[in-house]
Design a protein around this motif. Structure first.
Motif, mmCIF file in Angstrom:
data_model
loop_
_atom_site.group_PDB
_atom_site.id
_atom_site.type_symbol
_atom_site.label_atom_id
_atom_site.label_comp_id
_atom_site.label_asym_id
_atom_site.label_seq_id
_atom_site.Cartn_x
_atom_site.Cartn_y
_atom_site.Cartn_z
ATOM 1 N N GLY A 211 42.552 43.462 81.955
ATOM 2 C CA GLY A 211 41.497 44.311 81.411
ATOM 3 C C GLY A 211 41.934 45.046 80.153
ATOM 4 O O GLY A 211 41.171 45.150 79.184
ATOM 5 N N VAL A 212 43.154 45.554 80.159
ATOM 6 C CA VAL A 212 43.680 46.214 78.958
ATOM 7 C C VAL A 212 43.695 45.234 77.786
ATOM 8 O O VAL A 212 43.280 45.562 76.665
ATOM 9 C CB VAL A 212 45.111 46.765 79.209
ATOM 10 N N LEU A 213 44.152 44.030 78.043
ATOM 11 C CA LEU A 213 44.188 43.000 77.004
ATOM 12 C C LEU A 213 42.792 42.688 76.488
ATOM 13 O O LEU A 213 42.580 42.578 75.271
ATOM 14 C CB LEU A 213 44.844 41.734 77.552
ATOM 15 N N PHE A 214 41.819 42.547 77.388
ATOM 16 C CA PHE A 214 40.448 42.242 76.966
ATOM 17 C C PHE A 214 39.893 43.330 76.055
ATOM 18 O O PHE A 214 39.134 43.044 75.126
ATOM 19 C CB PHE A 214 39.548 42.074 78.190
ATOM 20 N N ALA A 215 40.242 44.580 76.315
ATOM 21 C CA ALA A 215 39.771 45.673 75.455
ATOM 22 C C ALA A 215 40.281 45.488 74.031
ATOM 23 O O ALA A 215 39.549 45.739 73.062
ATOM 24 C CB ALA A 215 40.238 47.017 76.015
ATOM 25 N N PHE A 216 41.518 45.042 73.889
ATOM 26 C CA PHE A 216 42.094 44.819 72.563
ATOM 27 C C PHE A 216 41.513 43.572 71.906
ATOM 28 O O PHE A 216 41.271 43.547 70.702
ATOM 29 C CB PHE A 216 43.615 44.696 72.663
ATOM 30 N N LEU A 217 41.283 42.540 72.708
ATOM 31 C CA LEU A 217 40.823 41.274 72.143
ATOM 32 C C LEU A 217 39.335 41.271 71.818
ATOM 33 O O LEU A 217 38.917 40.733 70.789
ATOM 34 C CB LEU A 217 41.118 40.131 73.118
ATOM 35 N N TYR A 218 38.522 41.862 72.694
ATOM 36 C CA TYR A 218 37.084 41.641 72.613
ATOM 37 C C TYR A 218 36.253 42.913 72.404
ATOM 38 O O TYR A 218 35.035 42.820 72.260
ATOM 39 C CB TYR A 218 36.594 40.923 73.870
ATOM 40 N N GLY A 257 42.529 50.275 78.196
ATOM 41 C CA GLY A 257 42.747 49.630 76.903
ATOM 42 C C GLY A 257 42.058 50.361 75.764
ATOM 43 O O GLY A 257 42.592 50.482 74.663
ATOM 44 N N LYS A 258 40.852 50.869 76.035
ATOM 45 C CA LYS A 258 40.140 51.627 75.002
ATOM 46 C C LYS A 258 40.903 52.891 74.635
ATOM 47 O O LYS A 258 40.956 53.277 73.450
ATOM 48 C CB LYS A 258 38.730 51.972 75.489
ATOM 49 N N ARG A 259 41.506 53.515 75.630
ATOM 50 C CA ARG A 259 42.318 54.710 75.350
ATOM 51 C C ARG A 259 43.555 54.349 74.536
ATOM 52 O O ARG A 259 43.940 55.065 73.603
ATOM 53 C CB ARG A 259 42.718 55.395 76.665
ATOM 54 N N GLU A 260 44.175 53.212 74.872
ATOM 55 C CA GLU A 260 45.364 52.781 74.130
ATOM 56 C C GLU A 260 45.006 52.450 72.684
ATOM 57 O O GLU A 260 45.776 52.743 71.747
ATOM 58 C CB GLU A 260 45.980 51.538 74.806
ATOM 59 N N LYS A 261 43.844 51.835 72.462
ATOM 60 C CA LYS A 261 43.417 51.497 71.100
ATOM 61 C C LYS A 261 43.196 52.751 70.267
ATOM 62 O O LYS A 261 43.509 52.771 69.073
ATOM 63 C CB LYS A 261 42.133 50.662 71.140
ATOM 64 N N ARG A 262 42.650 53.798 70.884
ATOM 65 C CA ARG A 262 42.445 55.036 70.142
ATOM 66 C C ARG A 262 43.764 55.675 69.739
ATOM 67 O O ARG A 262 43.850 56.340 68.702
ATOM 68 C CB ARG A 262 41.610 56.012 70.987
#
Length: 264
Positions: A211-218, A257-262
């Motif tokens: 799920g974390v990966l999907f947040a970064f990819l998509y 993942g969204k938190r990590e991207k921020r």
């Protein structure tokens, strides 16, 4: 034209490891171990820079190897790959024959259950179909790659916070920065089977990290890919975890993942 292998390994004997890979070019080995040091060695008449580093993570290792490289062409290598006779010339020839390519994705023989791709021709790879290719398939024009600013994620992969996906993120970033990626049917070596360093079954961590990966990819489309993923894997779970639970874990990972991207 020069080619360098960029090898990532863990607690390796450098001479023994490189010798077993049957090198036909120079290289850089980043060896994750307990002491920091740097040395040059000769293996089969080829010069290798060995960087022993305490820091962990395959992304960090690949970035360190790329930073130390100086050849026109580089090929990312794993320590369980044995190269075919003539592979170095085959890689250089493929780049000569594909002058538009910044990155070429080569074939490597693997056991059937681990195979995610097999190139039958030369074709352009875009951001939406680059997720099947592992690091050991990737060769690049070093200058183009460095100028693009693309590096491996240090959040994903062996030794990192999240299990895997660093190769997909890397190739997606390359395509997004305008680098031209192409497949080639040329086969350059073989993977020697061994126990996976990250896959330990369809555990809760597996789905959360996916799920974390999907947040970064998509991005915003990550939940759609989550549905697709659990439906695809439904027949493979074999009672390890229920489909509904797997989906919930992926959604939780997407939020993370969204938190990590921020923060990135």
């Amino acid at each position: 034209m020069r080619l360098q292998m960029l090898i990532s390994s863990l607690n390796a004997n450098p001479n023994k490891l490189i010798q077993g890979m049957k090198p036909e070019c120079e290289g850089v080995l980043v060896n994750q171990c307990e002491e920091e040091s740097e040395e040059e060695i000769q293996v089969n008449g080829y010069r290798f820079l060995v960087l022993n580093k305490k820091e962990r993570g395959v992304g960090r290792s690949r970035n360190a190897a790329l930073a130390a490289a100086d050849a026109e062409l580089i090929i990312f290598s794993d320590d369980d790959i044995v190269y075919d006779t003539g592979y170095a010339e085959a890689v250089m020839k493929a780049f000569r024959e594909n002058p538009k390519a910044d990155l070429l994705l080569f074939n490597v023989r693997v056991c059937e259950e681990r195979r995610t791709y097999w190139n039958k021709d030369c074709r352009r790879i875009r951001w939406y179909n680059c997720g099947r290719f592992p690091a050991y398939s990737i060769a690049a024009r070093r200058e183009a790659l460095v100028k693009s600013g693309v590096k491996y994620s240090e959040l994903f992969g062996g030794g990192a916070k999240y299990s895997n996906g660093e190769d997909s993120l890397f190739l997606r970033s390359c395509a997004g920065r305008g680098l031209k990626l192409y497949t080639t049917p040329v086969c350059i070596g073989e993977e020697i089977p061994r126990e996976s360093t990250w896959f330990h079954g369809y555990t809760e961590k597996f789905f959360f990290d996916r799920g974390v990966l999907f947040a970064f990819l998509y991005g915003n489309l990550a939940p759609v890919w989550a549905i697709r993923f659990v439906l695809t894997k439904r027949g493979m779970l074999q009672g390890e975890i229920r489909t509904k639970k797997a989906f919930q874990l992926i959604l939780a990972g997407i939020k993370e993942g969204k938190r990590e991207k921020r923060k990135a």
